[in-house]
Design an enzyme around this catalytic site. Structure first.
Site, PDB file in Angstrom:
ATOM      1  N   HIS A  34     -11.777  37.838 -38.982  1.00  0.00           N
ATOM      2  CA  HIS A  34     -11.029  36.894 -39.820  1.00  0.00           C
ATOM      3  C   HIS A  34     -11.589  35.491 -39.599  1.00  0.00           C
ATOM      4  O   HIS A  34     -12.577  35.319 -38.858  1.00  0.00           O
ATOM      5  CB  HIS A  34      -9.530  36.977 -39.498  1.00  0.00           C
ATOM      6  CG  HIS A  34      -9.230  36.882 -38.030  1.00  0.00           C
ATOM      7  ND1 HIS A  34      -9.493  35.748 -37.283  1.00  0.00           N
ATOM      8  CD2 HIS A  34      -8.731  37.797 -37.148  1.00  0.00           C
ATOM      9  CE1 HIS A  34      -9.143  35.950 -36.026  1.00  0.00           C
ATOM     10  NE2 HIS A  34      -8.686  37.189 -35.907  1.00  0.00           N
ATOM     11  N   HIS A  37     -12.452  34.286 -36.017  1.00  0.00           N
ATOM     12  CA  HIS A  37     -13.781  34.687 -35.540  1.00  0.00           C
ATOM     13  C   HIS A  37     -14.865  33.836 -36.211  1.00  0.00           C
ATOM     14  O   HIS A  37     -15.841  33.435 -35.570  1.00  0.00           O
ATOM     15  CB  HIS A  37     -14.040  36.161 -35.866  1.00  0.00           C
ATOM     16  CG  HIS A  37     -13.086  37.127 -35.222  1.00  0.00           C
ATOM     17  ND1 HIS A  37     -12.145  37.838 -35.948  1.00  0.00           N
ATOM     18  CD2 HIS A  37     -12.917  37.510 -33.938  1.00  0.00           C
ATOM     19  CE1 HIS A  37     -11.461  38.619 -35.132  1.00  0.00           C
ATOM     20  NE2 HIS A  37     -11.900  38.440 -33.902  1.00  0.00           N
TER      21      HIS A  37
HETATM   22  P1  AMP Z   1     -11.095  39.711 -30.557  1.00  0.00           P
HETATM   23  O1  AMP Z   1     -11.869  40.327 -31.672  1.00  0.00           O
HETATM   24  O2  AMP Z   1      -9.630  39.636 -30.796  1.00  0.00           O
HETATM   25  O3  AMP Z   1     -11.457  40.276 -29.208  1.00  0.00           O
HETATM   26  O4  AMP Z   1     -11.561  38.198 -30.506  1.00  0.00           O
HETATM   27  C1  AMP Z   1     -12.919  37.852 -30.370  1.00  0.00           C
HETATM   28  C2  AMP Z   1     -13.017  36.384 -30.065  1.00  0.00           C
HETATM   29  O5  AMP Z   1     -12.456  35.630 -31.143  1.00  0.00           O
HETATM   30  C3  AMP Z   1     -12.228  35.987 -28.804  1.00  0.00           C
HETATM   31  O6  AMP Z   1     -12.972  35.019 -28.080  1.00  0.00           O
HETATM   32  C4  AMP Z   1     -10.968  35.400 -29.380  1.00  0.00           C
HETATM   33  O7  AMP Z   1     -10.352  34.454 -28.536  1.00  0.00           O
HETATM   34  C5  AMP Z   1     -11.489  34.739 -30.645  1.00  0.00           C
HETATM   35  N1  AMP Z   1     -10.393  34.530 -31.600  1.00  0.00           N
HETATM   36  C6  AMP Z   1      -9.524  35.469 -32.066  1.00  0.00           C
HETATM   37  N2  AMP Z   1      -8.609  34.889 -32.861  1.00  0.00           N
HETATM   38  C7  AMP Z   1      -8.884  33.556 -32.884  1.00  0.00           C
HETATM   39  C8  AMP Z   1      -8.294  32.414 -33.500  1.00  0.00           C
HETATM   40  N3  AMP Z   1      -7.207  32.520 -34.269  1.00  0.00           N
HETATM   41  N4  AMP Z   1      -8.865  31.209 -33.287  1.00  0.00           N
HETATM   42  C9  AMP Z   1      -9.961  31.076 -32.497  1.00  0.00           C
HETATM   43  N5  AMP Z   1     -10.566  32.116 -31.886  1.00  0.00           N
HETATM   44  C10 AMP Z   1     -10.041  33.336 -32.069  1.00  0.00           C
END
Ligand code: AMP
Length: 281
Positions: A34, A37
């Site tokens: 999203h 990311h």
């Molecule tokens: P995930 O796919 O949930 O493991 O997230 C991958 C990376 O994207 C991690 O470093 C998360 O902290 C970051 N991330 C997920 N959601 C957000 C958001 N709303 N704002 C900023 N970074 C995000």
């Protein structure tokens, strides 16, 4: 955009790029991508010649089998979004590729990995350390990007790199939380919310924004915590798992009455969906 599923072929490609003096930025993800990311991808594009994004739903960081099974997956939509956002290389390995045999490593990082998420999701951060250490060793980025949405994760990753990867020369870069226009923190898990639950979820960020205002006006930790608990309890869909006011570096409790250099971390169940959010004070 190039897509790699195998470690060896990705490494060969990156070696070639490095021999041309290209700098590499790396964004590890679990897919279901999203705009949160994409904000990391955008920063990586700005700071580096090449941006690598990994998509891997890491089984070892899930302490709940059902959560792992129902984690959203949509690789084709992910590839399209990454292509549109100028990602250069995607690494999307299978579980067998990443774990040809079980990873039995135990990371011992002390309190930073034991409080909050560490307490409520036993084993979670050990799994995060397993996968992140493998990914950093494969990609060897100049910079790796993590979102403050997972505030504690950044502190744990930094501690893991310091202790267990002393030869890693890259920088761990932390990026601000990306929110919807109405304040809800973007999350892959938001797709599980019904329209009514989506409405309820709004109260989480609203409560954090209010709490920050209270803190700015001099409220005590106790007053802020009580306010958050009571406010979340007003919505029948929401169930507070924990709220902590912690030192923004160590994540340990803050001595004294007023929060200073602090972060509020909150975890709330909205129906069956577990949502996390935080705000710096
Ligand atoms: P995930 O796919 O949930 O493991 O997230 C991958 C990376 O994207 C991690 O470093 C998360 O902290 C970051 N991330 C997920 N959601 C957000 C958001 N709303 N704002 C900023 N970074 C995000």
């Amino acid at each position: 955009m190039e897509i790699f599923k195998e470690i060896d072929s990705l490494k060969q490609r990156l070696q070639k790029l490095r021999s041309q003096s290209k700098t590499v930025g790396f964004v590890p993800t679990m897919g279901a991508l999203h705009q949160g990311h994409m904000s990391l991808v955008e920063q990586a594009n700005k700071d580096n010649d090449i941006t690598v994004v990994s998509i891997f739903v890491n089984p070892t960081q899930f302490n709940n089998k059902e959560d792992l099974e129902k984690y959203p997956r949509d690789p084709d939509a992910d590839f399209a979004l990454l292509e549109k956002n100028s990602c250069d290389i995607v690494f999307a390995p299978s579980v067998e590729e990443m774990y040809p045999e079980p990873d039995t490593r135990v990371f011992s990082l002390g309190k930073v990995a034991e409080v909050m998420e560490g307490k409520y999701r036993p084993g979670h951060f050990n799994g995060v350390c397993q996968v992140v250490s493998k990914l950093l060793a494969i990609v060897e980025p100049d910079r790796a990007y993590f979102g403050q949405k997972d505030y504690q994760q950044i502190a744990v990753v930094k501690a893991m790199v310091r202790k267990y990867m002393p030869d890693f020369e890259g920088e761990i870069v932390s990026c601000p939380i990306k929110r919807e226009a109405d304040g809800l923190a973007l999350s892959s898990r938001n797709v599980h919310l019904s329209p009514e639950q989506r409405q309820s979820a709004l109260l989480i960020s609203k409560t954090l924004f209010e709490a920050k205002k209270m803190s700015d006006k001099g409220a005590s930790q106790k007053q802020i915590r009580e306010f958050i608990k009571q406010n979340i309890a007003t919505d029948a869909n929401l169930c507070l798992e924990y709220v902590e006011i912690a030192d923004s570096d160590t994540l340990l409790p803050i001595p004294g009455d007023k929060p200073k250099n602090a972060v509020i971390c909150i975890t709330v169940y909205d129906g069956k969906t577990r949502l996390i959010d935080n705000i710096l004070l």
